[in-house]
Design a protein around this motif. Sequence first.
Motif, PDB file in Angstrom:
ATOM      1  N   LEU A  38       0.937  -1.249  -0.123  1.00  0.00           N
ATOM      2  CA  LEU A  38       0.170  -0.056   0.009  1.00  0.00           C
ATOM      3  C   LEU A  38       0.933   1.269   0.137  1.00  0.00           C
ATOM      4  CD1 LEU A  38      -2.692  -1.109   2.554  1.00  0.00           C
ATOM      5  CD2 LEU A  38      -3.074  -0.693   0.153  1.00  0.00           C
ATOM      6  N   TYR A  43      -0.885   3.734  -4.714  1.00  0.00           N
ATOM      7  CA  TYR A  43      -2.144   3.872  -3.893  1.00  0.00           C
ATOM      8  C   TYR A  43      -2.389   5.309  -3.472  1.00  0.00           C
ATOM      9  CZ  TYR A  43      -2.189  -1.191  -3.771  1.00  0.00           C
ATOM     10  OH  TYR A  43      -2.174  -2.459  -4.073  1.00  0.00           O
ATOM     11  N   TYR A  55      -9.789   3.395  -0.737  1.00  0.00           N
ATOM     12  CA  TYR A  55      -8.505   3.580  -1.534  1.00  0.00           C
ATOM     13  C   TYR A  55      -8.736   3.328  -2.888  1.00  0.00           C
ATOM     14  CZ  TYR A  55      -8.046  -1.432  -1.244  1.00  0.00           C
ATOM     15  OH  TYR A  55      -8.107  -2.762  -1.477  1.00  0.00           O
ATOM     16  N   CYS A  57      -6.005   2.659  -6.652  1.00  0.00           N
ATOM     17  CA  CYS A  57      -4.505   2.445  -7.067  1.00  0.00           C
ATOM     18  C   CYS A  57      -4.730   2.601  -8.511  1.00  0.00           C
ATOM     19  CB  CYS A  57      -3.688   1.417  -6.643  1.00  0.00           C
ATOM     20  SG  CYS A  57      -4.514  -0.243  -6.684  1.00  0.00           S
TER      21      CYS A  57
END
Length: 150
Positions: A38, A43, A55, A57
């Motif tokens: 992470l 991210y 989150y 990414c």
Amino acid sequence: MRTVAMTEEYAVQIANWDYEYPYEFYNMEGSEEAVQELLAGSYQAVVAGEDVIGYFCTGKAAQVPAGQLAGIYDEPGIDIGVGMRPDLTGQKRGRPFFSFVLDHIDQGGLDLRLTVAAFNRRAIHLYEVFDFRIVNSFLRGNTEFYVMKR
């Protein structure tokens, strides 16, 4: 909602999220490896007030390694991955959350692509609302994954 760079505090929180059946597949179980991923990848934390609520990414971090080996991601596209805090899922919050994430991704004229476990009908329905369509599939162990594009 706002995006912020992933911090160690947020990464530890996310790595300890506890999804219930059948979504426990996504549990990271607080592993140091998950925290480091992470922090090292592309991210971004999604924060409301002072609380991390999700989150996302982009790029290789959003790809499933078994799909990479199968050549699934060889075509140009922006791969995206998303996660929402477990206690916020299943409450009709997915649309505003995913819309917010999409607004923060620079497509650079490329298609958006995501990979989702085939059993995750709730997420697949959400992605279809945003005009993602299944274009491919592959297996990782006993788990089937769909690749969706928009």
